[in-house]
Motif scaffolding. Sequence first.
Motif: not given
Lengths: 268, 293
Positions: B182-188, B279-282, B287-293
Amino acid sequence: MNMTLYFKMLKVHAKSISSYAIGSALYLLLIIGIYPSVADAPGLNELMDSMPDSFLAAFGMEGGFQHVSDFIAGEYYGLLYIVILSIFSLMTSSQLMARLIDRGSMAYILATPNSRKKVAFTQSLVLITGLLIIALTTMLAGVIGTELLIDNKPFEAMTFIKVNLVGLLLFYAISAYSFLFSSLLNDERQALGISGLITIVFYGMDLIGKMSDKLDWLVNLSLFATFRPVEIARGSVEIWPSVTFLFILGTALYALGIILFSKRDLPL
Amino acid sequence: MIELNGLTKEFSNGKGIFDVRFSIPKGEVFGFLGPNGAGKSTTIRHLMGFMKPTSGSASIFGMDTWKDAAKIQERVGYLPGEIAFLDGMDGIEFLKLIGGMRGLKQTNYRDELIQRLQLDVKTPIRKMSKGMKQKVGIVAAFMHQPEVVILDEPTSGLDPLMQRIFIDIVSELKDKGTTFLMSSHSFSEIERTCDRAAIIKDGKIVVVENIHALQQKQRRLFEVTFSSAEEAQQVRNHLNVISVSDNRAEIAVQGDYNQFIQVLGAYEILNIDLHEQHLEDVFLNYYDREAQI
C-alpha cells in the motif's frame, strides 16, 4: 482476443460507428439520386469540356461519365468516402489506444490477466470491425440504391463491389498506421495529429501530382495511388496488385503496433 | 510473495528509482511511504509489468513482473493511483467488463463489497465524485479475491467513515492470508493497517522498518494553547518548543509522550491541536541524515 473487451468496446463505439455508416450510406444515396438529372442535363458535357484537363484528372472526371458506377465512383468514392472513412479511422484509432494510455484507464485493462498483445489485438479488431461495418453498409446502400433509383442505366455491380473492396483495404492500411501511432504515443492528441498529418500529406501529394505534369511522380509516393475509383469502375485498371499491397501493408503495420505496444514502458 | 531485487529504472532526466530492494512475506500488510515524486508509483508500475527495469528485477509469486505480467495478474488486485475509468459506461458495467476480462464467474463477493462501500453502481462514471470512483476502483481490485493486493494511495478521496470500512476490509483479508502493498504519502494513512513500511526518497529506499518502530520515531507537532503567554514561554525549558506566539506554543514530540503529558499536566491547557505534517517533517531524522551524506 478477449471477447468481453471486444464487445464492450464495440458497444462504447457503436454510436459513432453507426452514425458514420448511416451518414456515408445517405450521402451515397443522395449522389445516386441526383445522377438521372445530371446524366440528362444537356450542358454538362460542354461544361466538363470547358474545364482544364488537369483539374478533371485530379478528381477522376476526365472523359465524362458513361455509367452510374463511374459517376458514383468519381463523385462519392473520389472525395467524400475518403473524408468520412479517414475521420473515422483517425478518431477511433486514437481513442482505442492512446486515449486509454493518456487517461490511465489502460491500467485497469492491463491489470486483468490478459497480455498486452491480446489487449492490443482486441482493440485493433474493434477498429477493423467498425471499418467493415461502415464500408459494407455503404456498399449495400450503393447496390440497393441504384437498383431502386436508377431505371435503364447500366450499373455494373461487380465493378462497384471492386471499388468498395479496394476502398476498404485502403482504409485497412490507413487505420493500421493510425493504430500504430496510437499504440506508440502516450498523448491522444499527438497520435491523432501525426496520423492526421500523414493522411493529409498523402492526399495532397495525390492531388498535386495529378494536377501538375511536372510533379506527377508525387502520385506514386502516395498511398492514395492504390485507390483509383473511376478507373476501377471503368474496368481500366487491375485491382489485385493494390489489394495485395494494401492487405500486406495494413497487416504488417497492425502487427508492428501490437508488438511495439507489448514491449514499451507505459506511464500508467 | 513480493520481492524487489535491486530494481532500478533511470529516466532520461536522471530521475527514477535506484536499487530498490525489499521483500514482503505472505499475509503482511506493507506500507510504501514517500512524498509525491519520490518513486512510489514508478516502483508499483514495475510490479504491475507496465515498465521494464533498467536493471534489477521484481517478482511476485516467484514470477518475473515484466515477463510474466499477465500470469501474475490472475492472482493480483490493483488499485491505480490515478482514477481514470473508461468513458461511456456506469459503475456496474465497468465492474462487469473487468470481471469479464478476468473470467470471473462468482459475483457474490463483488456485490458484498458494493453493499459495504454503499456504492451506487448505476451512476454513470463521468458523473461520479472522486470518492465514488475510488470505491469502484477498490471493488475492481478486490472482487476476485486476489492473493496479493497492490494499492496506490488507496484512501485518498474517501471520507473518514469509508476509510474505516476500507481498513476493516483490509484487516479481514489480511486474516485470510492476503498480502498487501500500500503506497501513501502520509504516515497516518497507513499506520493503522500496516505491519511494516518502507520509506522512499528521491528514488532510493531510506529505511524498511516495523510500523511500531516508525511510530516511535515519528515527530509530531502539537499546538498547545495555554492560559497565558508567560506559561507558554515557561515550557521552553522542558519541551522542544518550535515557536511561541502569544499564549500558543508549537511543541515537537518524538516518542516521549509521557514527558509531554507530565509537563503539560502542571498547566491549565485550553486547547491541543495536532498539526498535519508532510512526511519529510514527520521523519525528519531519515530525511536529514540522508541530506548530510
